[in-house]
Structures are given as C-alpha cells and as structure tokens.
Scaffold this motif. Sequence first.
Motif, PDB file in Angstrom:
ATOM      1  N   LEU A   1       0.824  -1.218   0.000  1.00 49.09           N
ATOM      2  CA  LEU A   1       0.000   0.000   0.000  1.00 49.09           C
ATOM      3  C   LEU A   1       0.850   1.257   0.000  1.00 49.09           C
ATOM      4  CD1 LEU A   1      -2.951  -0.889   2.383  1.00 49.09           C
ATOM      5  CD2 LEU A   1      -2.669  -1.346  -0.047  1.00 49.09           C
ATOM      6  N   ARG A   2       1.916   1.273   0.798  1.00 47.14           N
ATOM      7  CA  ARG A   2       2.821   2.417   0.877  1.00 47.14           C
ATOM      8  C   ARG A   2       2.073   3.709   1.203  1.00 47.14           C
ATOM      9  NH1 ARG A   2       4.201  -0.189  -3.912  1.00 47.14           N
ATOM     10  NH2 ARG A   2       6.058  -1.507  -3.766  1.00 47.14           N
ATOM     11  N   ARG A   3       1.196   3.619   2.155  1.00 49.47           N
ATOM     12  CA  ARG A   3       0.391   4.771   2.588  1.00 49.47           C
ATOM     13  C   ARG A   3      -0.470   5.340   1.469  1.00 49.47           C
ATOM     14  NH1 ARG A   3      -0.179   4.496   7.949  1.00 49.47           N
ATOM     15  NH2 ARG A   3       1.818   4.084   8.961  1.00 49.47           N
ATOM     16  N   ASN A   4      -0.790   4.496   0.501  1.00 47.73           N
ATOM     17  CA  ASN A   4      -1.640   4.925  -0.610  1.00 47.73           C
ATOM     18  C   ASN A   4      -2.726   3.889  -0.846  1.00 47.73           C
ATOM     19  OD1 ASN A   4      -2.620   6.408  -2.798  1.00 47.73           O
ATOM     20  ND2 ASN A   4      -1.256   5.375  -4.243  1.00 47.73           N
ATOM     21  N   PRO A   5      -3.680   3.731   0.081  1.00 46.79           N
ATOM     22  CA  PRO A   5      -4.733   2.720  -0.097  1.00 46.79           C
ATOM     23  C   PRO A   5      -5.679   3.106  -1.212  1.00 46.79           C
ATOM     24  CG  PRO A   5      -5.211   4.088   1.805  1.00 46.79           C
ATOM     25  CD  PRO A   5      -3.849   4.503   1.327  1.00 46.79           C
ATOM     26  N   ASP A   6      -6.316   2.117  -1.800  1.00 44.43           N
ATOM     27  CA  ASP A   6      -7.279   2.359  -2.862  1.00 44.43           C
ATOM     28  C   ASP A   6      -8.553   1.575  -2.571  1.00 44.43           C
ATOM     29  OD1 ASP A   6      -7.426  -0.167  -5.087  1.00 44.43           O
ATOM     30  OD2 ASP A   6      -5.713  -0.167  -3.739  1.00 44.43           O
ATOM     31  N   LEU A   7      -9.639   2.011  -3.181  1.00 41.63           N
ATOM     32  CA  LEU A   7     -10.923   1.319  -3.101  1.00 41.63           C
ATOM     33  C   LEU A   7     -11.322   0.701  -4.429  1.00 41.63           C
ATOM     34  CD1 LEU A   7     -13.023   3.824  -0.947  1.00 41.63           C
ATOM     35  CD2 LEU A   7     -11.852   1.753  -0.202  1.00 41.63           C
TER      36      LEU A   7
ATOM     37  N   VAL B   1     -27.942 -13.375  -5.297  1.00 42.24           N
ATOM     38  CA  VAL B   1     -27.071 -12.224  -5.552  1.00 42.24           C
ATOM     39  C   VAL B   1     -27.186 -11.210  -4.423  1.00 42.24           C
ATOM     40  CG1 VAL B   1     -26.564 -10.348  -7.151  1.00 42.24           C
ATOM     41  CG2 VAL B   1     -27.243 -12.582  -8.034  1.00 42.24           C
ATOM     42  N   THR B   2     -28.423 -10.938  -4.002  1.00 44.42           N
ATOM     43  CA  THR B   2     -28.638  -9.982  -2.910  1.00 44.42           C
ATOM     44  C   THR B   2     -28.059 -10.485  -1.597  1.00 44.42           C
ATOM     45  OG1 THR B   2     -30.688  -9.282  -3.992  1.00 44.42           O
ATOM     46  CG2 THR B   2     -30.384  -8.645  -1.697  1.00 44.42           C
ATOM     47  N   ILE B   3     -28.273 -11.752  -1.308  1.00 40.66           N
ATOM     48  CA  ILE B   3     -27.751 -12.316  -0.058  1.00 40.66           C
ATOM     49  C   ILE B   3     -26.229 -12.331  -0.060  1.00 40.66           C
ATOM     50  CG2 ILE B   3     -27.703 -14.375   1.390  1.00 40.66           C
ATOM     51  CD1 ILE B   3     -30.504 -15.022   0.367  1.00 40.66           C
ATOM     52  N   ALA B   4     -25.643 -12.718  -1.195  1.00 40.37           N
ATOM     53  CA  ALA B   4     -24.184 -12.739  -1.290  1.00 40.37           C
ATOM     54  C   ALA B   4     -23.603 -11.326  -1.171  1.00 40.37           C
ATOM     55  CB  ALA B   4     -23.749 -13.380  -2.600  1.00 40.37           C
ATOM     56  N   ALA B   5     -24.250 -10.343  -1.808  1.00 39.96           N
ATOM     57  CA  ALA B   5     -23.762  -8.963  -1.724  1.00 39.96           C
ATOM     58  C   ALA B   5     -23.838  -8.444  -0.296  1.00 39.96           C
ATOM     59  CB  ALA B   5     -24.575  -8.075  -2.662  1.00 39.96           C
TER      60      ALA B   5
ATOM     61  N   SER C   1     -20.823  -6.487   3.795  1.00 38.39           N
ATOM     62  CA  SER C   1     -20.852  -6.275   5.247  1.00 38.39           C
ATOM     63  C   SER C   1     -19.545  -6.711   5.881  1.00 38.39           C
ATOM     64  CB  SER C   1     -22.028  -7.043   5.863  1.00 38.39           C
ATOM     65  OG  SER C   1     -23.258  -6.571   5.361  1.00 38.39           O
ATOM     66  N   TYR C   2     -19.032  -7.843   5.428  1.00 32.51           N
ATOM     67  CA  TYR C   2     -17.740  -8.319   5.947  1.00 32.51           C
ATOM     68  C   TYR C   2     -16.615  -7.365   5.561  1.00 32.51           C
ATOM     69  CZ  TYR C   2     -13.559 -11.241   6.346  1.00 32.51           C
ATOM     70  OH  TYR C   2     -12.292 -11.720   6.650  1.00 32.51           O
ATOM     71  N   ALA C   3     -16.637  -6.839   4.332  1.00 29.79           N
ATOM     72  CA  ALA C   3     -15.546  -5.994   3.841  1.00 29.79           C
ATOM     73  C   ALA C   3     -15.578  -4.580   4.397  1.00 29.79           C
ATOM     74  CB  ALA C   3     -15.579  -5.938   2.310  1.00 29.79           C
ATOM     75  N   TRP C   4     -16.709  -4.161   5.013  1.00 28.15           N
ATOM     76  CA  TRP C   4     -16.799  -2.799   5.542  1.00 28.15           C
ATOM     77  C   TRP C   4     -17.031  -2.756   7.054  1.00 28.15           C
ATOM     78  CZ3 TRP C   4     -15.811   1.843   3.346  1.00 28.15           C
ATOM     79  CH2 TRP C   4     -15.633   1.865   1.958  1.00 28.15           C
ATOM     80  N   LEU C   5     -17.935  -3.587   7.560  1.00 27.81           N
ATOM     81  CA  LEU C   5     -18.251  -3.519   8.984  1.00 27.81           C
ATOM     82  C   LEU C   5     -17.144  -4.113   9.850  1.00 27.81           C
ATOM     83  CD1 LEU C   5     -22.072  -4.388   8.956  1.00 27.81           C
ATOM     84  CD2 LEU C   5     -20.952  -2.144   8.916  1.00 27.81           C
ATOM     85  N   VAL C   6     -16.557  -5.209   9.405  1.00 28.61           N
ATOM     86  CA  VAL C   6     -15.457  -5.796  10.172  1.00 28.61           C
ATOM     87  C   VAL C   6     -14.254  -4.848  10.225  1.00 28.61           C
ATOM     88  CG1 VAL C   6     -13.858  -7.743  10.310  1.00 28.61           C
ATOM     89  CG2 VAL C   6     -16.258  -8.139   9.739  1.00 28.61           C
ATOM     90  N   PRO C   7     -13.807  -4.258   9.108  1.00 28.39           N
ATOM     91  CA  PRO C   7     -12.737  -3.260   9.219  1.00 28.39           C
ATOM     92  C   PRO C   7     -13.090  -2.072  10.097  1.00 28.39           C
ATOM     93  CG  PRO C   7     -12.935  -3.987   6.966  1.00 28.39           C
ATOM     94  CD  PRO C   7     -14.105  -4.574   7.702  1.00 28.39           C
ATOM     95  N   LEU C   8     -14.361  -1.653  10.075  1.00 31.70           N
ATOM     96  CA  LEU C   8     -14.768  -0.537  10.932  1.00 31.70           C
ATOM     97  C   LEU C   8     -14.617  -0.906  12.411  1.00 31.70           C
ATOM     98  CD1 LEU C   8     -16.011   2.279  11.223  1.00 31.70           C
ATOM     99  CD2 LEU C   8     -18.270   1.211  11.101  1.00 31.70           C
ATOM    100  N   ALA C   9     -15.061  -2.102  12.766  1.00 24.46           N
ATOM    101  CA  ALA C   9     -14.925  -2.540  14.154  1.00 24.46           C
ATOM    102  C   ALA C   9     -13.458  -2.719  14.540  1.00 24.46           C
ATOM    103  CB  ALA C   9     -15.691  -3.845  14.364  1.00 24.46           C
TER     104      ALA C   9
ATOM    105  N   VAL D   1      -9.643  -1.339   5.279  1.00 22.37           N
ATOM    106  CA  VAL D   1     -10.616  -1.744   4.261  1.00 22.37           C
ATOM    107  C   VAL D   1      -9.907  -2.296   3.029  1.00 22.37           C
ATOM    108  CG1 VAL D   1     -12.371  -0.878   2.662  1.00 22.37           C
ATOM    109  CG2 VAL D   1     -12.417  -0.171   5.046  1.00 22.37           C
ATOM    110  N   CYS D   2      -8.816  -1.665   2.649  1.00 19.37           N
ATOM    111  CA  CYS D   2      -8.055  -2.110   1.483  1.00 19.37           C
ATOM    112  C   CYS D   2      -7.478  -3.510   1.706  1.00 19.37           C
ATOM    113  CB  CYS D   2      -6.943  -1.111   1.191  1.00 19.37           C
ATOM    114  SG  CYS D   2      -6.071  -1.391  -0.373  1.00 19.37           S
ATOM    115  N   VAL D   3      -6.954  -3.760   2.897  1.00 13.06           N
ATOM    116  CA  VAL D   3      -6.397  -5.083   3.204  1.00 13.06           C
ATOM    117  C   VAL D   3      -7.486  -6.152   3.153  1.00 13.06           C
ATOM    118  CG1 VAL D   3      -5.276  -6.473   4.980  1.00 13.06           C
ATOM    119  CG2 VAL D   3      -4.520  -4.141   4.573  1.00 13.06           C
ATOM    120  N   TYR D   4      -8.625  -5.887   3.757  1.00 15.87           N
ATOM    121  CA  TYR D   4      -9.718  -6.859   3.758  1.00 15.87           C
ATOM    122  C   TYR D   4     -10.256  -7.098   2.353  1.00 15.87           C
ATOM    123  CZ  TYR D   4     -10.509  -7.997   8.657  1.00 15.87           C
ATOM    124  OH  TYR D   4     -10.395  -8.521   9.919  1.00 15.87           O
TER     125      TYR D   4
END
Length: 301
Positions: A110-116, A157-161, A166-174, A198-201
């Motif tokens: 990342l080198r202090r340059n994370p991306d989404l 598709v909805t359930i998978a999304a 949720s895993y990629a955003w809520l877990v990093p937030l916690a 978030v980038c790592v996850y």
Amino acid sequence: MASTKDAFEFQAFEEAGNLLEENRDAVTISIEDEGGKPKRAAAYSPGGNEEDPLTSDDRTELLSGQKKSVPFWTFEYYQQFFDIETHHVKERIIGSVRPWPVKNFIHVYLRRNPDLFGPFWICTTLVFAIAISGNISNFLVHLGKPNYKYTPEFRKVTIAATAIFSYAWLVPLALWGTLLWRNNKILSLVSYSFMEIVCVYGYSLAIYIPAVVLWILPYEWLRWCSIVGALCLSGSVLVMTFWPAVRDDHPKVMISILSTIALLNVLLAVGCKAYFFSKPEPALEAEISTAAQAIKATSST
C-alpha cells in the motif's frame, strides 16, 4: 536623364510623426524613458491585469507538492482512492495470495496509498461468482431427476452482496475502532487508517474467487480442500498484517483480536459454502425414495 540620387547613399530616417500620419494604426514602443533607463514590458494578461486566484492557488499547490485537504463526506475525498494504476492493483492482488512472514501487506504494497478500486471490484466479482456458481452447482446436483425443475435463484445475488460487503466494511470498521481504542491506551502500538484496513480486507478476498469457481464441481473433498487453502492464504495475510499493531499489547487482548480476525474469516467461507452450495436434505431424498417405492408397489399390484 537618370536620377542623380544614389540608392546606396545614407539617408536619415523620417520622423515618427510623419510615419504615424501615414499609418495611424501602427504601434510604437519606446525603448528608453526620459532618464535613459530601459523600461520593462508588463506581462500580458488576457483576462486583465489581475491574476486569477484559483490558478495561483493550483500552481502553488503543485509546486509545494501538497494535496488540498477535503472533508470526508465530499465526493472529492473518495475520488483519490480510485486514482490508481492497473499494475499497482495487479501487484496488490498477487501480494494478497502470497503471504510472507517478514512482509507486511500495508507497508510493502500500500505504501500509505490505499485504494478502493481493487477492493470494490474484488467484492463485486466475488458476489456474482458465488451466486452464479451456487446456481450452477444446484443444477448439477439435481440434474437427471424427473421431479426437478430448474429455477434460477436471483435472490442469491442480494444475499451474497449483503454478506460480502458487510464483511468488507463492517469488520474493518470494528477493527479500526478497536485498534484506535488500544492505541490511546498504549502509545507504542502501530496505527492503521480505516481506508488501509478496508483495502487489506478487500484484497484478502481475491483468493476466494477461484476457490468459489471450484465449488461448482459436486465433490465435497474438492470443496473443502479449496476452502482450507483459501482460508490459509487469506487468514495469513490478515494475521501477519495486523500482528505489528497488537504485538505490544496485553497478551490476552492480542490473542483475542487475532483470533476474532481469523474466526470471522472462517465463518464467511464456511457460511457461504454451507448456504450456497449445500447438498439436498436427506429427509427430502427419503421422501422422494419412499414415494417412488409406493408408486412402484401400486403399479405392480
């Protein structure tokens, strides 16, 4: 008689006044002022004498090498996280599936340059891979059964999304909140920003895309082997990345954080496999078998 005036004879220039009388639209430039000193020409400005303040600010920002800080609720704040080269995304994806004990994913890639950009498309691809592979697997499991009628399940598709994002955003937030809380108590701890986590996850989920494709084949041993392999690679990247952030903390806190990271990763993989790629229920198979035997007995009598 030929003119006696020599064409090569030196002649004095005419006065400026006479020249201006002939061409009144001409522009004259005075090289010296009254004191004999040359005059400096003023810079030409098409918009007027005053310079545009916005242009001056942008030029100053570029020369100083500093980025203008913008609030996090604006579009410009998140636009910078999508400004990344393709080879950088490729390098980070490869790094997420090749964990090394001495390499920290954030410091090396990342080198202090994370991306989404990468995490967003990895999560989106994984969502459709799970939904499509789950439908194909369900079709192959029931293929050849007379009472089975294939119906595509678009709700997957909805359930998978919901599960993946949720895993990629809520877990990093916690996790970010937990590390921030522990960093306020122990100043020697390494701190990561929310976008870095978030980038790592997001990149850690890249290994699940080829694993999910293998789940189409109706072989349980192959599915579990791919799950174990993906869990080892993805979990190793996460644990080794966040190990420097908690290694100086209390041992119980350190073990709890790392265990939670690994456990949530396991729950995501096993949960997706159990929900989207489950076998037909034994009770349903027994009912179908019993009904078939009853019909056969009735027809024979």
